[in-house]
Design a protein around this motif. Structure first.
Motif, PDB file in Angstrom:
ATOM      1  N   LEU A  72      97.151 103.340  27.596  1.00 11.58           N
ATOM      2  CA  LEU A  72      96.981 102.617  26.340  1.00 11.58           C
ATOM      3  C   LEU A  72      96.652 101.147  26.598  1.00 11.58           C
ATOM      4  N   GLY A  73      97.158 100.612  27.700  1.00 14.47           N
ATOM      5  CA  GLY A  73      96.817  99.237  28.050  1.00 14.47           C
ATOM      6  C   GLY A  73      95.324  99.095  28.323  1.00 14.47           C
ATOM      7  N   ALA A  74      94.772 100.070  29.037  1.00 18.17           N
ATOM      8  CA  ALA A  74      93.334 100.059  29.308  1.00 18.17           C
ATOM      9  C   ALA A  74      92.535 100.241  28.030  1.00 18.17           C
ATOM     10  N   LEU A  75      93.042 101.079  27.122  1.00 16.76           N
ATOM     11  CA  LEU A  75      92.371 101.285  25.841  1.00 16.76           C
ATOM     12  C   LEU A  75      92.322  99.975  25.051  1.00 16.76           C
ATOM     13  N   ALA A  76      93.440  99.267  25.003  1.00 15.47           N
ATOM     14  CA  ALA A  76      93.481  97.997  24.271  1.00 15.47           C
ATOM     15  C   ALA A  76      92.482  97.008  24.849  1.00 15.47           C
ATOM     16  N   PHE A  77      92.399  96.945  26.169  1.00 15.47           N
ATOM     17  CA  PHE A  77      91.483  96.014  26.817  1.00 15.47           C
ATOM     18  C   PHE A  77      90.031  96.386  26.531  1.00 15.47           C
ATOM     19  N   GLU A  78      89.688  97.654  26.716  1.00 10.56           N
ATOM     20  CA  GLU A  78      88.305  98.097  26.554  1.00 10.56           C
ATOM     21  C   GLU A  78      87.830  97.971  25.108  1.00 10.56           C
ATOM     22  N   ALA A  79      88.733  98.167  24.157  1.00 14.55           N
ATOM     23  CA  ALA A  79      88.342  98.110  22.749  1.00 14.55           C
ATOM     24  C   ALA A  79      88.301  96.684  22.206  1.00 14.55           C
ATOM     25  N   GLY A  80      88.889  95.724  22.946  1.00  9.11           N
ATOM     26  CA  GLY A  80      88.822  94.338  22.527  1.00  9.11           C
ATOM     27  C   GLY A  80      90.044  93.810  21.819  1.00  9.11           C
ATOM     28  N   PHE A  81      91.181  94.526  21.899  1.00 11.60           N
ATOM     29  CA  PHE A  81      92.427  94.020  21.325  1.00 11.60           C
ATOM     30  C   PHE A  81      93.027  92.968  22.251  1.00 11.60           C
ATOM     31  N   SER A  82      93.849  92.078  21.682  1.00  8.32           N
ATOM     32  CA  SER A  82      94.459  91.042  22.511  1.00  8.32           C
ATOM     33  C   SER A  82      95.510  91.633  23.447  1.00  8.32           C
ATOM     34  N   ASP A  83      96.200  92.688  23.003  1.00  9.76           N
ATOM     35  CA  ASP A  83      97.166  93.389  23.848  1.00  9.76           C
ATOM     36  C   ASP A  83      97.500  94.725  23.187  1.00  9.76           C
ATOM     37  N   GLN A  84      98.386  95.489  23.821  1.00  5.07           N
ATOM     38  CA  GLN A  84      98.712  96.824  23.316  1.00  5.07           C
ATOM     39  C   GLN A  84      99.435  96.757  21.981  1.00  5.07           C
ATOM     40  N   ALA A  85     100.295  95.758  21.798  1.00  2.00           N
ATOM     41  CA  ALA A  85     101.018  95.624  20.526  1.00  2.00           C
ATOM     42  C   ALA A  85     100.048  95.349  19.384  1.00  2.00           C
ATOM     43  N   HIS A  86      99.052  94.508  19.652  1.00  2.00           N
ATOM     44  CA  HIS A  86      98.020  94.224  18.653  1.00  2.00           C
ATOM     45  C   HIS A  86      97.291  95.513  18.278  1.00  2.00           C
ATOM     46  N   MET A  87      96.964  96.322  19.273  1.00  2.00           N
ATOM     47  CA  MET A  87      96.279  97.585  19.010  1.00  2.00           C
ATOM     48  C   MET A  87      97.135  98.512  18.150  1.00  2.00           C
ATOM     49  N   THR A  88      98.418  98.589  18.450  1.00  2.00           N
ATOM     50  CA  THR A  88      99.303  99.466  17.671  1.00  2.00           C
ATOM     51  C   THR A  88      99.366  99.025  16.220  1.00  2.00           C
ATOM     52  N   ARG A  89      99.457  97.718  15.972  1.00  2.00           N
ATOM     53  CA  ARG A  89      99.492  97.217  14.596  1.00  2.00           C
ATOM     54  C   ARG A  89      98.214  97.590  13.847  1.00  2.00           C
ATOM     55  N   GLU A  90      97.068  97.438  14.512  1.00  2.00           N
ATOM     56  CA  GLU A  90      95.802  97.709  13.835  1.00  2.00           C
ATOM     57  C   GLU A  90      95.586  99.214  13.628  1.00  2.00           C
ATOM     58  N   PHE A  91      96.082 100.030  14.538  1.00  2.00           N
ATOM     59  CA  PHE A  91      96.013 101.475  14.325  1.00  2.00           C
ATOM     60  C   PHE A  91      96.831 101.874  13.104  1.00  2.00           C
TER      61      PHE A  91
ATOM     62  N   MET B 221      88.900 104.465  18.763  1.00  2.00           N
ATOM     63  CA  MET B 221      88.914 105.891  18.443  1.00  2.00           C
ATOM     64  C   MET B 221      87.845 106.644  19.249  1.00  2.00           C
ATOM     65  N   ARG B 222      86.673 106.026  19.402  1.00  2.00           N
ATOM     66  CA  ARG B 222      85.620 106.675  20.194  1.00  2.00           C
ATOM     67  C   ARG B 222      86.041 106.807  21.649  1.00  2.00           C
ATOM     68  N   LEU B 223      86.691 105.772  22.185  1.00  2.00           N
ATOM     69  CA  LEU B 223      87.147 105.819  23.572  1.00  2.00           C
ATOM     70  C   LEU B 223      88.210 106.900  23.757  1.00  2.00           C
ATOM     71  N   LEU B 224      89.117 107.026  22.775  1.00  2.00           N
ATOM     72  CA  LEU B 224      90.137 108.067  22.850  1.00  2.00           C
ATOM     73  C   LEU B 224      89.504 109.454  22.822  1.00  2.00           C
ATOM     74  N   LYS B 225      88.553 109.628  21.917  1.00  2.00           N
ATOM     75  CA  LYS B 225      87.903 110.934  21.780  1.00  2.00           C
ATOM     76  C   LYS B 225      87.141 111.312  23.043  1.00  2.00           C
ATOM     77  N   ALA B 226      86.511 110.325  23.662  1.00  2.00           N
ATOM     78  CA  ALA B 226      85.724 110.585  24.861  1.00  2.00           C
ATOM     79  C   ALA B 226      86.585 110.747  26.112  1.00  2.00           C
ATOM     80  N   GLY B 227      87.869 110.334  26.027  1.00  2.00           N
ATOM     81  CA  GLY B 227      88.744 110.420  27.191  1.00  2.00           C
ATOM     82  C   GLY B 227      88.367 109.455  28.293  1.00  2.00           C
ATOM     83  N   ASP B 228      87.821 108.287  27.920  1.00  2.00           N
ATOM     84  CA  ASP B 228      87.313 107.343  28.913  1.00  2.00           C
ATOM     85  C   ASP B 228      88.375 106.381  29.448  1.00  2.00           C
ATOM     86  N   VAL B 229      89.597 106.443  28.925  1.00  2.00           N
ATOM     87  CA  VAL B 229      90.653 105.531  29.390  1.00  2.00           C
ATOM     88  C   VAL B 229      91.884 106.335  29.780  1.00  2.00           C
ATOM     89  N   ASP B 230      92.627 105.824  30.768  1.00  2.00           N
ATOM     90  CA  ASP B 230      93.791 106.549  31.290  1.00  2.00           C
ATOM     91  C   ASP B 230      95.109 106.065  30.700  1.00  2.00           C
TER      92      ASP B 230
END
Length: 260
Positions: free
Chosen positions: A223-242, A212-221
């Protein structure tokens, strides 16, 4: 124009004499309307003094609330013009300082006399505060006294060591190392006693909040990059946790105040 109306609804105040190791933030939230506010889980506990100031700055009423650790999103309904002053404890320290069982308060909020009954804090100066600055000082004094009485044992120390590891980014990569050297059943018991949530759940909340902090700051271009930077195993994992922790997908997060 009322000067308070020009301020941001949420702001963090100087912590003053509060113990930095126990307390993460002293915050203030000013409600401009009675619309429900979306609150996201962060695994922490907040002791909050709500008040309704009059036009001359006096307080017409003060009441307490204690928000336990949450792992689900929720809402907070405040009265228009209400001011809330809160102390946010660091993960694992709310229960130790206030002498309550965090697990018993999971996804719960105590209100009014029940807060005083369960915590035993000296609330007279808080409830009788004549102005907002007096209320802030009384709340800080009560929490400072409670923090000084905290006497956590060996189990709490083990829990805090594990929690500190998962709070380092990315949490998923460090979850196993947090569990090393301690019997799994012992660590589960210790973390639940200290924080009120399982260690794996806390790791997920830390990961979600980082995203959420990365999204707010606009530091990723992407969703795949967001998942990686935040420490999720992949984008699907991130979507489930969101969906689990926020009730929405990472493509369209809701605006959420940081309130307890």
């Amino acid at each position: 124009m009322n000067p308070a109306a020009a301020r941001a609804p949420y702001e963090e105040l100087p912590r003053g004499p509060l113990d930095d190791g126990h307390v993460e933030a002293l915050w203030c939230y000013r409600s401009a309307s009675s619309q429900p506010q979306w609150v996201l889980p962060d695994g922490r506990m907040d002791l909050v003094a709500h008040c309704l100031p009059t036009e001359d700055g006096a307080l017409s009423g003060v009441w307490l609330a204690l928000a336990g650790p949450c792992d689900v999103p929720g809402t907070m309904v405040a009265r228009a013009g209400q001011i809330s002053l809160g102390v946010r404890f660091r993960i694992g320290w709310g229960g130790a300082c206030l002498r309550v069982d965090p697990a018993a308060l999971r996804n719960r909020v105590l209100v009014g006399r029940e807060v005083v009954r369960q915590t035993g804090i000296d609330a007279d100066s808080i409830l009788k505060a004549p102005t907002v600055p007096d209320l802030r000082d009384a709340l800080v004094a009560a929490v400072r006294a409670a923090s000084a009485r905290a006497r956590p044992g060996a189990g709490h120390a083990r829990a805090m060591a594990a929690i500190e590891v998962v709070q380092a980014a990315p949490p998923e990569a460090r979850l196993q190392s947090a569990q090393d050297g301690v019997a799994s059943r012992t660590l589960r018991r210790d973390v639940l006693a200290a924080a009120g949530l399982p260690l794996r759940c806390l790791a997920g909340i830390v990961r979600f909040q980082r995203a959420m902090r990365l999204l707010k700051a606009g530091d990723v271009d992407t969703l795949g990059a967001l998942a990686f930077e935040a420490g999720f195993s992949d984008q699907a994992h991130m979507t489930r946790e969101f969906r689990r922790f926020g009730g929405f997908t990472p493509s369209l997060p809701r605006e959420a105040p940081i309130v307890g």
